[in-house]
Design an enzyme around this catalytic site. Structure first.
Site, PDB file in Angstrom:
ATOM      1  N   ASP A  42      -7.827  -2.796  -3.284  1.00 22.95           N
ATOM      2  CA  ASP A  42      -7.390  -1.772  -2.330  1.00 22.95           C
ATOM      3  C   ASP A  42      -8.488  -0.716  -2.150  1.00 22.95           C
ATOM      4  O   ASP A  42      -8.346   0.206  -1.352  1.00 22.95           O
ATOM      5  CB  ASP A  42      -6.041  -1.159  -2.724  1.00 22.95           C
ATOM      6  CG  ASP A  42      -6.089  -0.358  -4.016  1.00 22.95           C
ATOM      7  OD1 ASP A  42      -7.127  -0.390  -4.718  1.00 22.95           O
ATOM      8  OD2 ASP A  42      -5.072   0.299  -4.337  1.00 22.95           O
ATOM      9  N   SER A  43      -9.606  -0.890  -2.880  1.00 21.13           N
ATOM     10  CA  SER A  43     -10.802  -0.088  -2.613  1.00 21.13           C
ATOM     11  C   SER A  43     -11.243  -0.241  -1.169  1.00 21.13           C
ATOM     12  O   SER A  43     -12.034   0.565  -0.670  1.00 21.13           O
ATOM     13  CB  SER A  43     -11.944  -0.512  -3.548  1.00 21.13           C
ATOM     14  OG  SER A  43     -12.106  -1.919  -3.534  1.00 21.13           O
ATOM     15  N   ASP A  81      -4.834  -7.149  -4.675  1.00 20.22           N
ATOM     16  CA  ASP A  81      -4.539  -5.855  -5.300  1.00 20.22           C
ATOM     17  C   ASP A  81      -3.308  -5.261  -4.620  1.00 20.22           C
ATOM     18  O   ASP A  81      -3.317  -5.018  -3.404  1.00 20.22           O
ATOM     19  CB  ASP A  81      -5.764  -4.949  -5.072  1.00 20.22           C
ATOM     20  CG  ASP A  81      -5.877  -3.860  -6.098  1.00 20.22           C
ATOM     21  OD1 ASP A  81      -5.059  -3.819  -7.038  1.00 20.22           O
ATOM     22  OD2 ASP A  81      -6.820  -3.052  -5.964  1.00 20.22           O
ATOM     23  N   LYS A 110      -2.745  -7.841  -8.754  1.00 20.09           N
ATOM     24  CA  LYS A 110      -3.097  -6.806  -9.738  1.00 20.09           C
ATOM     25  C   LYS A 110      -2.251  -5.562  -9.470  1.00 20.09           C
ATOM     26  O   LYS A 110      -2.048  -5.199  -8.299  1.00 20.09           O
ATOM     27  CB  LYS A 110      -4.578  -6.448  -9.652  1.00 20.09           C
ATOM     28  CG  LYS A 110      -4.970  -5.316 -10.598  1.00 20.09           C
ATOM     29  CD  LYS A 110      -6.471  -5.106 -10.655  1.00 20.09           C
ATOM     30  CE  LYS A 110      -7.023  -4.270  -9.530  1.00 20.09           C
ATOM     31  NZ  LYS A 110      -6.433  -2.914  -9.397  1.00 20.09           N
ATOM     32  N   GLU A 112      -1.564  -1.389 -10.979  1.00 23.21           N
ATOM     33  CA  GLU A 112      -2.102  -0.309 -11.808  1.00 23.21           C
ATOM     34  C   GLU A 112      -0.992   0.298 -12.661  1.00 23.21           C
ATOM     35  O   GLU A 112       0.148   0.431 -12.197  1.00 23.21           O
ATOM     36  CB  GLU A 112      -2.683   0.793 -10.901  1.00 23.21           C
ATOM     37  CG  GLU A 112      -3.872   0.337 -10.093  1.00 23.21           C
ATOM     38  CD  GLU A 112      -4.494   1.467  -9.251  1.00 23.21           C
ATOM     39  OE1 GLU A 112      -4.104   2.633  -9.402  1.00 23.21           O
ATOM     40  OE2 GLU A 112      -5.384   1.151  -8.445  1.00 23.21           O
ATOM     41  N   GLU A 179     -10.690   0.680 -16.446  1.00 27.21           N
ATOM     42  CA  GLU A 179     -11.590   1.442 -15.564  1.00 27.21           C
ATOM     43  C   GLU A 179     -11.883   2.832 -16.133  1.00 27.21           C
ATOM     44  O   GLU A 179     -10.967   3.593 -16.466  1.00 27.21           O
ATOM     45  CB  GLU A 179     -10.964   1.565 -14.165  1.00 27.21           C
ATOM     46  CG  GLU A 179     -11.831   2.380 -13.200  1.00 27.21           C
ATOM     47  CD  GLU A 179     -11.507   2.178 -11.732  1.00 27.21           C
ATOM     48  OE1 GLU A 179     -10.669   1.312 -11.411  1.00 27.21           O
ATOM     49  OE2 GLU A 179     -12.111   2.896 -10.913  1.00 27.21           O
TER      50      GLU A 179
HETATM   51  O1  KIV Z   1      -9.560  -1.794  -5.709  1.00 27.27           O
HETATM   52  C1  KIV Z   1     -10.487  -2.202  -6.411  1.00 27.27           C
HETATM   53  O2  KIV Z   1     -11.550  -2.600  -5.940  1.00 27.27           O
HETATM   54  C2  KIV Z   1     -10.281  -2.191  -7.852  1.00 27.27           C
HETATM   55  C3  KIV Z   1     -11.464  -2.490  -8.732  1.00 27.27           C
HETATM   56  C4  KIV Z   1     -12.416  -1.384  -8.670  1.00 27.27           C
HETATM   57  C5  KIV Z   1     -11.048  -2.807 -10.113  1.00 27.27           C
HETATM   58  O3  KIV Z   1      -9.202  -1.959  -8.298  1.00 27.27           O
END
Ligand code: KIV
Length: 262
Positions: A42-43, A81, A110, A112, A179
């Protein structure tokens, strides 16, 4: 790369290499480089959409990019994510949205967080959805931390993180991103768990490493954390190329005979 193969790397003491990707072109380049695990992070809210943080990224945004990556990937494990508020409110949300990622072609998701998401993780893994955890500086909680700051420096916070890590493993998580935490804490978590740890700003002792693709290629330089190592300088290369193109069109040097039809 399958989930069991990914996990076997820890037993074989073979480092796991993960990068983010958001489209088909870079997915192919990442695979050509021999990298076998891709996080559709989600970056993308920051590096693709230009937002200040990841909080406004939606499921529709993520599914669009997950489809591009999964459609292009031939060997890599593709991890989707889960964006902010796609799993926090209930296990039902988590199940439904994780299912949408798998239907879009991702192999895993994934999430958090620690104690607050353990039941979500257990619900997803109990129906066969592979889940990667993410502890430490979790960007979806940026406002709680008051910015992107290293986590787990105090002994009580480190102990809480160690417990979250154990609980995530017990809930069935297949791996864990760590992280922006001290390297010593990441080492303890890595030694304590049987599942692989993937570090980003968590030192050299993790079972693998992940970086945001545009950071490692030197494409995104608005904000470069200490843990990023740019292995290329594609932003300055792109700027140079675009400036030359502009100059050559203005001077009449482009297009020349070799770029013209008769
Ligand atoms: O969103 C993302 O790219 C991430 C990584 C930095 C682990 O969660």
């Amino acid at each position: 790369m399958t989930i069991p193969e990914f996990q076997r790397h820890k037993l074989d003491k073979k480092k796991l290499i993960v990068v983010t990707a958001y489209d088909a072109l870079f997915t192919r380049i990442v695979e050509q480089a021999g990298i076998e695990a891709i996080l559709v992070g989600d970056s993308l809210g920051v590096v693709v959409q230009g937002q200040a943080d990841t909080l406004s990224v939606t499921m529709d945004d993520m599914l669009y990019h997950a489809k591009l990556v999964a459609g292009a990937a031939q060997r890599a494990l593709v991890i989707g994510d889960m964006p902010f508020m796609s799993y926090q409110a209930s296990s039902e949300d988590a199940l439904r949205n994780a299912g949408r990622f798998l239907q879009a072609g991702a192999h895993a998701v994934k999430v958090e967080g620690g104690v607050a998401v353990i039941d979500r993780v257990a619900a997803m893994t109990s129906i066969g959805i592979p889940v990667m955890g993410h502890l430490g500086m979790t960007p979806q909680s940026v406002h709680r931390y008051g910015g992107y700051k290293v986590q787990g420096r105090e002994s009580d916070r480190a102990a809480a993180l160690l417990k979250d890590a154990t609980d995530l493993e017990a809930a069935g998580a297949f791996a864990l991103v760590l992280e922006a935490i001290p390297a010593e804490l990441a080492k303890r978590v890595t030694e304590q768990l049987t599942i692989p740890t993937i570090g980003i700003g968590a030192g050299p002792h993790c079972d693998g490493q992940v970086l945001v693709l545009y950071d490692l290629l030197g494409l995104f330089d608005d904000f470069v954390p200490k843990f990023v190592k740019p292995y290329a300088h594609l932003k300055s290369d792109a700027l140079q190329a675009l400036r030359r193109y502009k100059e050559e069109v203005e001077s009449g040097a482009f297009p020349s005979e070799s770029e013209s039809y008769h």
